[in-house]
Write a protein that holds these residues in place. Structure first.
Motif, short mmCIF file in Angstrom:
data_model
loop_
_atom_site.label_atom_id
_atom_site.label_comp_id
_atom_site.label_asym_id
_atom_site.label_seq_id
_atom_site.Cartn_x
_atom_site.Cartn_y
_atom_site.Cartn_z
N UNK A 30 13.24 5.68 6.86
CA UNK A 30 14.55 5.91 6.24
C UNK A 30 15.02 7.33 6.51
N UNK A 31 14.09 8.30 6.42
CA UNK A 31 14.45 9.68 6.73
C UNK A 31 14.85 9.86 8.17
N UNK A 32 14.15 9.18 9.08
CA UNK A 32 14.49 9.25 10.49
C UNK A 32 15.88 8.68 10.74
N UNK A 33 16.18 7.54 10.10
CA UNK A 33 17.51 6.94 10.24
C UNK A 33 18.58 7.83 9.63
N UNK B 155 9.44 12.61 13.18
CA UNK B 155 8.61 11.86 14.14
C UNK B 155 7.16 12.35 14.09
N UNK B 156 6.97 13.66 13.98
CA UNK B 156 5.61 14.20 13.87
C UNK B 156 4.98 13.74 12.56
N UNK B 157 5.78 13.68 11.49
CA UNK B 157 5.28 13.20 10.20
C UNK B 157 4.81 11.76 10.29
N UNK B 158 5.56 10.94 11.02
CA UNK B 158 5.18 9.54 11.20
C UNK B 158 3.81 9.44 11.88
N UNK B 159 3.60 10.25 12.91
CA UNK B 159 2.32 10.26 13.63
C UNK B 159 1.19 10.66 12.69
N UNK C 74 0.84 -1.19 0.00
CA UNK C 74 0.00 0.00 0.00
C UNK C 74 0.88 1.24 0.00
N UNK C 75 0.31 2.35 -0.45
CA UNK C 75 1.06 3.60 -0.49
C UNK C 75 1.39 4.08 0.92
N UNK C 76 0.51 3.77 1.85
CA UNK C 76 0.79 4.16 3.23
C UNK C 76 2.01 3.44 3.77
N UNK C 77 2.14 2.16 3.47
CA UNK C 77 3.30 1.40 3.93
C UNK C 77 4.58 1.92 3.28
N UNK C 78 4.52 2.25 2.01
CA UNK C 78 5.70 2.78 1.32
C UNK C 78 6.10 4.13 1.90
N UNK C 79 5.11 4.96 2.21
CA UNK C 79 5.42 6.26 2.81
C UNK C 79 6.02 6.09 4.20
N UNK D 220 5.42 8.64 -4.55
CA UNK D 220 4.17 8.15 -3.97
C UNK D 220 3.35 9.27 -3.34
N UNK D 221 4.02 10.33 -2.86
CA UNK D 221 3.30 11.40 -2.19
C UNK D 221 2.20 12.00 -3.04
N UNK D 222 2.52 12.36 -4.28
CA UNK D 222 1.51 12.96 -5.15
C UNK D 222 0.41 11.96 -5.49
N UNK D 223 0.79 10.71 -5.79
CA UNK D 223 -0.19 9.69 -6.13
C UNK D 223 -1.13 9.43 -4.96
#
Length: 228
Positions: free
Chosen positions: A126-129, A216-220, A115-120, A160-163
């Motif tokens: 990855x960004x957090x790491x 971290x806020x983005x993940x939430x 799903x797109x949510x899982x990919x995001x 994926x963001x735009x899609x």
């Protein structure tokens, strides 16, 4: 490379030539006929989930803000704080850009299986790491190696963001695309002052602490977005 060896005049000349080349290539793109108007009942049946759209916008705004702060801060961090070569900043940007291309292609292919949510979420992890590791990286090979994480972060979100917006708003493609692009553009307005103020008050690497918090806020926020 061009700026360091030939000067900024040549660098802007190359940039301008690239825009002219894009303009020429755009004439080769096929014309796509406008779709017929969607029936009112279909529009009502496909009302976008408002909360999911808002959370997705906030997540994209924050993650692109992190990227904006990184691009502004990274050359100064590498040169003034790590005391590494000036050409390394360009090498890091070029490495990340080169790796993003296959990541973008792979991300589009993986939508068949994930799903797109899982990919995001994978992108955000990855960004957090990436930003967490920047707090400890001091050598050239470490910074170059971390660009793989940066490429996954940006490559997936840029594709994926735009899609994702468009899938949440299937009857409002124009609005969906505008929301995504505005999130990216707004990030420069926010990221620039934040990076400058933090670097002025503390240190260049302090910007990465803020980036970690924003991710971290983005993940939430992404966790609350409807999966499509």
């Amino acid at each position: 490379f061009i700026a360091l060896n030939w000067g900024f005049d040549y660098m802007y000349l190359v940039a301008g030539s690239a825009f002219l080349l894009c303009a020429g290539v755009s004439k080769l793109l096929p014309k796509i006929p406008r779709q017929s108007a969607v029936k009112n009942q279909e529009i009502l049946d496909n009302t976008p989930p408002r909360k999911s759209v808002i959370y997705l916008f906030i997540a994209n705004l924050l993650l692109w803000t992190c990227n904006s702060m990184y691009l502004i801060n990274m050359p100064l961090f590498v040169i003034n704080e790590l005391h590494l070569g000036k050409e390394l900043a360009g090498t890091l940007m070029g490495t990340a850009a080169g790796l993003e291309i296959p990541v973008m292609i792979l991300a589009g292919y993986l939508t068949k299986y994930f799903s797109k949510k899982r990919l995001m979420m994978i992108a955000l992890v990855s960004g957090l790491a990436f930003y967490s590791s920047l707090l400890f990286a001091e050598q050239t090979w470490q910074l170059i190696g971390l660009q793989m994480l940066n490429a996954i972060f940006i490559g997936i979100t840029a594709t994926i963001g735009m899609v994702y917006f468009q899938d949440l708003m299937p009857t409002k493609m124009g609005t969906a695309t505008t929301l995504f692009s505005n999130a990216a553009k707004s990030s420069w307005i926010i990221g620039g002052p934040i990076a400058g103020i933090i670097a002025e008050i503390w240190h260049y690497n302090s910007v990465f602490y803020v980036a970690v918090a924003l991710i971290l806020i983005s993940v939430v926020c992404m966790w609350k977005v409807k999966s499509v």
